[in-house]
Design a protein around this motif. Structure first.
Motif, PDB file in Angstrom:
ATOM      1  N   ARG A 147       0.809  -1.222   0.000  1.00 41.23           N
ATOM      2  CA  ARG A 147       0.000   0.000   0.000  1.00 41.23           C
ATOM      3  C   ARG A 147       0.839   1.266   0.000  1.00 41.23           C
ATOM      4  O   ARG A 147       0.311   2.359  -0.137  1.00 41.23           O
ATOM      5  CB  ARG A 147      -0.954   0.003   1.197  1.00 41.23           C
ATOM      6  CG  ARG A 147      -2.001  -1.102   1.108  1.00 41.23           C
ATOM      7  CD  ARG A 147      -2.923  -1.084   2.281  1.00 41.23           C
ATOM      8  NE  ARG A 147      -2.121  -1.480   3.448  1.00 41.23           N
ATOM      9  CZ  ARG A 147      -2.493  -1.307   4.693  1.00 41.23           C
ATOM     10  NH1 ARG A 147      -3.632  -0.752   4.972  1.00 41.23           N
ATOM     11  NH2 ARG A 147      -1.722  -1.686   5.683  1.00 41.23           N
ATOM     12  N   LEU A 148       2.156   1.098   0.149  1.00 39.86           N
ATOM     13  CA  LEU A 148       3.071   2.229   0.172  1.00 39.86           C
ATOM     14  C   LEU A 148       4.356   1.812  -0.521  1.00 39.86           C
ATOM     15  O   LEU A 148       4.828   0.683  -0.342  1.00 39.86           O
ATOM     16  CB  LEU A 148       3.352   2.638   1.625  1.00 39.86           C
ATOM     17  CG  LEU A 148       4.120   3.923   1.878  1.00 39.86           C
ATOM     18  CD1 LEU A 148       3.313   5.129   1.384  1.00 39.86           C
ATOM     19  CD2 LEU A 148       4.408   4.074   3.361  1.00 39.86           C
ATOM     20  N   LYS A 149       4.915   2.700  -1.319  1.00 37.84           N
ATOM     21  CA  LYS A 149       6.145   2.395  -2.049  1.00 37.84           C
ATOM     22  C   LYS A 149       7.347   2.358  -1.109  1.00 37.84           C
ATOM     23  O   LYS A 149       7.462   3.183  -0.210  1.00 37.84           O
ATOM     24  CB  LYS A 149       6.413   3.452  -3.119  1.00 37.84           C
ATOM     25  CG  LYS A 149       5.478   3.397  -4.274  1.00 37.84           C
ATOM     26  CD  LYS A 149       5.868   4.430  -5.316  1.00 37.84           C
ATOM     27  CE  LYS A 149       4.908   4.388  -6.479  1.00 37.84           C
ATOM     28  NZ  LYS A 149       5.284   5.318  -7.532  1.00 37.84           N
ATOM     29  N   ALA A 150       8.229   1.410  -1.374  1.00 42.53           N
ATOM     30  CA  ALA A 150       9.507   1.348  -0.659  1.00 42.53           C
ATOM     31  C   ALA A 150      10.517   2.138  -1.475  1.00 42.53           C
ATOM     32  O   ALA A 150      10.800   1.786  -2.611  1.00 42.53           O
ATOM     33  CB  ALA A 150       9.956  -0.101  -0.509  1.00 42.53           C
ATOM     34  N   ASN A 151      11.043   3.218  -0.910  1.00 42.72           N
ATOM     35  CA  ASN A 151      12.027   4.003  -1.653  1.00 42.72           C
ATOM     36  C   ASN A 151      13.401   3.346  -1.552  1.00 42.72           C
ATOM     37  O   ASN A 151      13.616   2.400  -0.794  1.00 42.72           O
ATOM     38  CB  ASN A 151      12.052   5.458  -1.178  1.00 42.72           C
ATOM     39  CG  ASN A 151      12.477   5.602   0.270  1.00 42.72           C
ATOM     40  OD1 ASN A 151      13.288   4.849   0.776  1.00 42.72           O
ATOM     41  ND2 ASN A 151      11.918   6.595   0.937  1.00 42.72           N
ATOM     42  N   MET A 152      14.324   3.841  -2.327  1.00 43.87           N
ATOM     43  CA  MET A 152      15.655   3.228  -2.392  1.00 43.87           C
ATOM     44  C   MET A 152      16.393   3.302  -1.061  1.00 43.87           C
ATOM     45  O   MET A 152      17.114   2.365  -0.701  1.00 43.87           O
ATOM     46  CB  MET A 152      16.472   3.888  -3.511  1.00 43.87           C
ATOM     47  CG  MET A 152      17.651   3.084  -3.936  1.00 43.87           C
ATOM     48  SD  MET A 152      17.081   1.491  -4.560  1.00 43.87           S
ATOM     49  CE  MET A 152      18.606   0.627  -4.670  1.00 43.87           C
ATOM     50  N   VAL A 153      16.200   4.363  -0.314  1.00 44.53           N
ATOM     51  CA  VAL A 153      16.850   4.485   0.997  1.00 44.53           C
ATOM     52  C   VAL A 153      16.377   3.354   1.913  1.00 44.53           C
ATOM     53  O   VAL A 153      17.169   2.714   2.600  1.00 44.53           O
ATOM     54  CB  VAL A 153      16.579   5.867   1.630  1.00 44.53           C
ATOM     55  CG1 VAL A 153      17.077   5.929   3.056  1.00 44.53           C
ATOM     56  CG2 VAL A 153      17.202   6.968   0.792  1.00 44.53           C
ATOM     57  N   LEU A 154      15.084   3.081   1.881  1.00 38.70           N
ATOM     58  CA  LEU A 154      14.535   2.016   2.705  1.00 38.70           C
ATOM     59  C   LEU A 154      15.057   0.656   2.229  1.00 38.70           C
ATOM     60  O   LEU A 154      15.442  -0.183   3.041  1.00 38.70           O
ATOM     61  CB  LEU A 154      13.007   2.035   2.671  1.00 38.70           C
ATOM     62  CG  LEU A 154      12.423   0.981   3.602  1.00 38.70           C
ATOM     63  CD1 LEU A 154      11.793   1.637   4.802  1.00 38.70           C
ATOM     64  CD2 LEU A 154      11.471   0.106   2.877  1.00 38.70           C
TER      65      LEU A 154
END
Length: 69
Positions: A42-49
């Motif tokens: 339901r939420l995008k995982a960004n590259m930092v995560l």
């Protein structure tokens, strides 16, 4: 590759290490609620995560994303 694919991979790694969402969220410096949304797509995982997840579980970034390419 979808948000759910990344979330499922994160959840799988977490469960393999018998780690709770709360424990991983603390290590990633995010809320447990946000991690839950990422794991459920339901939420995008960004590259930092993603980099943080790879660091926590000693997984190479290329290994983590290779199944999605």
């Amino acid at each position: 590759m979808t948000e759910k694919d990344f979330g499922s991979k994160i959840k799988k790694l977490r469960e393999e290490k018998n780690m709770s969402q709360e424990e991983l969220a603390i290590q990633l410096n995010i809320s447990q609620s946000k991690l839950s949304k990422i794991e459920n797509g339901r939420l995008k995982a960004n590259m930092v995560l993603i980099l943080g997840v790879c660091n926590c579980f000693c997984v190479e970034v290329t290994e983590f994303i290779s199944q999605f390419v």
